[in-house]
Design a protein around this motif. Sequence first.
Motif, PDB file in Angstrom:
ATOM      1  N   GLU A   2       0.761  -1.159  -0.131  1.00 20.09           N
ATOM      2  CA  GLU A   2      -0.054  -0.007   0.142  1.00 20.09           C
ATOM      3  C   GLU A   2       0.736   1.164  -0.089  1.00 20.09           C
ATOM      4  OE1 GLU A   2      -3.319   0.103   2.818  1.00 20.09           O
ATOM      5  OE2 GLU A   2      -3.479  -1.713   2.670  1.00 20.09           O
ATOM      6  N   VAL A   3       1.748   1.266   0.853  1.00 20.63           N
ATOM      7  CA  VAL A   3       2.651   2.558   0.762  1.00 20.63           C
ATOM      8  C   VAL A   3       3.446   2.493  -0.791  1.00 20.63           C
ATOM      9  CG1 VAL A   3       5.057   3.199   1.844  1.00 20.63           C
ATOM     10  CG2 VAL A   3       3.419   2.172   3.278  1.00 20.63           C
ATOM     11  N   ILE A   4       4.091   1.684  -1.178  1.00 20.95           N
ATOM     12  CA  ILE A   4       4.512   1.680  -2.199  1.00 20.95           C
ATOM     13  C   ILE A   4       3.523   2.103  -3.572  1.00 20.95           C
ATOM     14  CG2 ILE A   4       5.790   0.446  -4.252  1.00 20.95           C
ATOM     15  CD1 ILE A   4       6.973  -1.449  -1.855  1.00 20.95           C
ATOM     16  N   ASP A   5       2.315   1.555  -3.373  1.00 21.02           N
ATOM     17  CA  ASP A   5       1.529   1.884  -4.247  1.00 21.02           C
ATOM     18  C   ASP A   5       0.992   3.456  -4.267  1.00 21.02           C
ATOM     19  OD1 ASP A   5       1.508  -0.598  -5.498  1.00 21.02           O
ATOM     20  OD2 ASP A   5      -0.383  -1.144  -4.510  1.00 21.02           O
ATOM     21  N   ALA A   6       0.959   3.846  -3.048  1.00 25.50           N
ATOM     22  CA  ALA A   6       0.549   5.330  -2.707  1.00 25.50           C
ATOM     23  C   ALA A   6       1.806   6.173  -3.359  1.00 25.50           C
ATOM     24  CB  ALA A   6       0.294   5.544  -1.191  1.00 25.50           C
ATOM     25  N   ASP A   7       2.951   5.724  -3.360  1.00 23.99           N
ATOM     26  CA  ASP A   7       3.919   6.718  -3.903  1.00 23.99           C
ATOM     27  C   ASP A   7       3.672   7.116  -5.244  1.00 23.99           C
ATOM     28  OD1 ASP A   7       6.451   8.093  -3.663  1.00 23.99           O
ATOM     29  OD2 ASP A   7       7.281   6.509  -5.037  1.00 23.99           O
ATOM     30  N   LYS A   8       2.992   6.177  -6.052  1.00 25.36           N
ATOM     31  CA  LYS A   8       2.566   6.453  -7.612  1.00 25.36           C
ATOM     32  C   LYS A   8       1.793   7.713  -7.461  1.00 25.36           C
ATOM     33  CE  LYS A   8       3.386   1.771  -8.913  1.00 25.36           C
ATOM     34  NZ  LYS A   8       2.857   0.308  -8.943  1.00 25.36           N
ATOM     35  N   VAL A   9       0.818   7.812  -6.735  1.00 24.91           N
ATOM     36  CA  VAL A   9      -0.180   8.679  -6.379  1.00 24.91           C
ATOM     37  C   VAL A   9       0.354   9.923  -6.241  1.00 24.91           C
ATOM     38  CG1 VAL A   9      -2.328   9.709  -5.476  1.00 24.91           C
ATOM     39  CG2 VAL A   9      -1.864   7.204  -5.944  1.00 24.91           C
ATOM     40  N   VAL A  10       1.476   9.876  -5.168  1.00 24.20           N
ATOM     41  CA  VAL A  10       2.192  11.071  -4.871  1.00 24.20           C
ATOM     42  C   VAL A  10       2.909  11.704  -5.982  1.00 24.20           C
ATOM     43  CG1 VAL A  10       4.055  11.986  -3.132  1.00 24.20           C
ATOM     44  CG2 VAL A  10       2.117  10.528  -2.438  1.00 24.20           C
ATOM     45  N   ASP A  11       3.636  10.870  -6.765  1.00 25.04           N
ATOM     46  CA  ASP A  11       4.577  11.412  -7.769  1.00 25.04           C
ATOM     47  C   ASP A  11       3.722  12.006  -9.228  1.00 25.04           C
ATOM     48  OD1 ASP A  11       6.810  10.142  -6.623  1.00 25.04           O
ATOM     49  OD2 ASP A  11       6.754   8.301  -7.861  1.00 25.04           O
ATOM     50  N   GLN A  12       2.464  11.522  -9.228  1.00 20.33           N
ATOM     51  CA  GLN A  12       1.727  12.184 -10.118  1.00 20.33           C
ATOM     52  C   GLN A  12       1.097  13.509  -9.313  1.00 20.33           C
ATOM     53  OE1 GLN A  12       1.070  11.244 -13.376  1.00 20.33           O
ATOM     54  NE2 GLN A  12      -0.017  12.999 -13.474  1.00 20.33           N
ATOM     55  N   THR A  13       0.723  13.758  -8.671  1.00 23.16           N
ATOM     56  CA  THR A  13       0.321  14.855  -7.953  1.00 23.16           C
ATOM     57  C   THR A  13       1.438  15.810  -7.893  1.00 23.16           C
ATOM     58  OG1 THR A  13      -1.173  13.612  -6.568  1.00 23.16           O
ATOM     59  CG2 THR A  13      -0.860  15.789  -5.838  1.00 23.16           C
ATOM     60  N   GLU A  14       2.697  15.400  -7.530  1.00 28.65           N
ATOM     61  CA  GLU A  14       3.671  16.275  -7.577  1.00 28.65           C
ATOM     62  C   GLU A  14       3.889  16.971  -8.853  1.00 28.65           C
ATOM     63  OE1 GLU A  14       8.552  16.568  -7.310  1.00 28.65           O
ATOM     64  OE2 GLU A  14       7.709  14.901  -7.880  1.00 28.65           O
ATOM     65  N   VAL A  15       3.763  16.197 -10.126  1.00 33.16           N
ATOM     66  CA  VAL A  15       3.913  16.771 -11.382  1.00 33.16           C
ATOM     67  C   VAL A  15       2.762  17.514 -11.744  1.00 33.16           C
ATOM     68  CG1 VAL A  15       3.810  16.030 -13.636  1.00 33.16           C
ATOM     69  CG2 VAL A  15       5.390  14.727 -12.284  1.00 33.16           C
ATOM     70  N   GLU A  16       1.722  17.289 -11.304  1.00 35.14           N
ATOM     71  CA  GLU A  16       0.483  18.220 -11.467  1.00 35.14           C
ATOM     72  C   GLU A  16       0.403  19.341 -10.919  1.00 35.14           C
ATOM     73  OE1 GLU A  16      -3.021  15.654 -10.402  1.00 35.14           O
ATOM     74  OE2 GLU A  16      -2.519  14.514 -11.876  1.00 35.14           O
ATOM     75  N   ILE A  17       1.090  19.563  -9.676  1.00 34.71           N
ATOM     76  CA  ILE A  17       1.274  20.755  -8.812  1.00 34.71           C
ATOM     77  C   ILE A  17       2.040  21.607  -9.560  1.00 34.71           C
ATOM     78  CG2 ILE A  17       2.030  21.738  -6.602  1.00 34.71           C
ATOM     79  CD1 ILE A  17       0.482  19.298  -5.204  1.00 34.71           C
ATOM     80  N   GLU A  18       3.421  21.151  -9.838  1.00 35.61           N
ATOM     81  CA  GLU A  18       4.497  21.663 -10.410  1.00 35.61           C
ATOM     82  C   GLU A  18       3.735  22.075 -11.770  1.00 35.61           C
ATOM     83  OE1 GLU A  18       8.915  20.888 -12.459  1.00 35.61           O
ATOM     84  OE2 GLU A  18       8.266  19.633 -10.855  1.00 35.61           O
ATOM     85  N   GLU A  19       3.250  21.542 -12.490  1.00 39.88           N
ATOM     86  CA  GLU A  19       2.789  22.049 -13.787  1.00 39.88           C
ATOM     87  C   GLU A  19       1.797  23.277 -13.796  1.00 39.88           C
ATOM     88  OE1 GLU A  19       1.134  18.591 -15.688  1.00 39.88           O
ATOM     89  OE2 GLU A  19       2.714  18.004 -16.819  1.00 39.88           O
ATOM     90  N   ASP A  20       0.867  23.396 -12.724  1.00 37.42           N
ATOM     91  CA  ASP A  20      -0.050  24.199 -12.182  1.00 37.42           C
ATOM     92  C   ASP A  20       0.837  25.535 -11.876  1.00 37.42           C
ATOM     93  OD1 ASP A  20      -2.156  22.814 -12.954  1.00 37.42           O
ATOM     94  OD2 ASP A  20      -2.722  22.276 -10.859  1.00 37.42           O
ATOM     95  N   CYS A  21       1.966  25.406 -11.129  1.00 31.99           N
ATOM     96  CA  CYS A  21       2.928  26.442 -10.722  1.00 31.99           C
ATOM     97  C   CYS A  21       3.558  27.005 -11.690  1.00 31.99           C
ATOM     98  CB  CYS A  21       3.644  25.847  -9.621  1.00 31.99           C
ATOM     99  SG  CYS A  21       3.103  25.811  -7.823  1.00 31.99           S
ATOM    100  N   LEU A  22       3.939  26.311 -12.762  1.00 32.34           N
ATOM    101  CA  LEU A  22       4.507  26.764 -13.824  1.00 32.34           C
ATOM    102  C   LEU A  22       3.756  27.670 -14.786  1.00 32.34           C
ATOM    103  CD1 LEU A  22       6.974  23.874 -14.584  1.00 32.34           C
ATOM    104  CD2 LEU A  22       7.555  25.984 -13.539  1.00 32.34           C
ATOM    105  N   LYS A  23       2.346  26.982 -14.856  1.00 33.47           N
ATOM    106  CA  LYS A  23       1.327  27.708 -15.800  1.00 33.47           C
ATOM    107  C   LYS A  23       1.064  29.225 -15.067  1.00 33.47           C
ATOM    108  CE  LYS A  23      -0.869  23.708 -17.455  1.00 33.47           C
ATOM    109  NZ  LYS A  23      -1.947  22.898 -17.330  1.00 33.47           N
TER     110      LYS A  23
END
Length: 195
Positions: free
Chosen positions: A19-40
């Motif tokens: 579960e911990v390892i699977d949750a990391d995939k969600v965190v990684d994707q969320t990090e990318v989305e937040i970074e993209e929003d900030c850059l926009k």
Amino acid sequence: MIGQSTEVLCDRNIELAKEVIDADKVVDQTEVEIEEDCLKILALHQPFAGDLRHVATVLKINSDLERIADLACNIADRAVGLHRYANFPIPDDLARMIGIAAEMVRQAIDAFIDTDAELAKKIISQDRTVDELQLSVIAGIKSLMKQEPDIVSASLHCFSVSRHVERIADHAVNIAEDVIYLATGEIVRHRYENV
């Protein structure tokens, strides 16, 4: 994720590791989305002063939170490795370290949400306690290895866990430093006499 990885370690609940390892995939994707929003926001709105400081802080905190998630995965992975050594005692100071580091992360997020520089300063002051506990854990592991040389592999897993927990606390400090910057405009990184 920190809580779950702690449960994998201390309660030897290895089913939670996935579960911990699977949750990391969600965190990684969320990090990318937040970074993209900030850059926009930077590209389209060209914020300045307090708004620019806010976007810059979000970018930095976003990265620290992603690294904390990676470290929680590392802890879960090492805890699975320790599971093979059922008789290896998890040091009490390691459990205390994990509790303090997890609380530092929670407080750092609260400090960010509330733009609370005073809470951020308290988080920074807690880092010394985590560092001291890590030294205690390492000393205990060394002593244990001298008494029982056949537990070197388990000891190395435990040592790695302590290092990952210490790094989580360091990332909480980074977030706290960024909160102080957000609240005051002052960069306090590496200048704790001013904090």
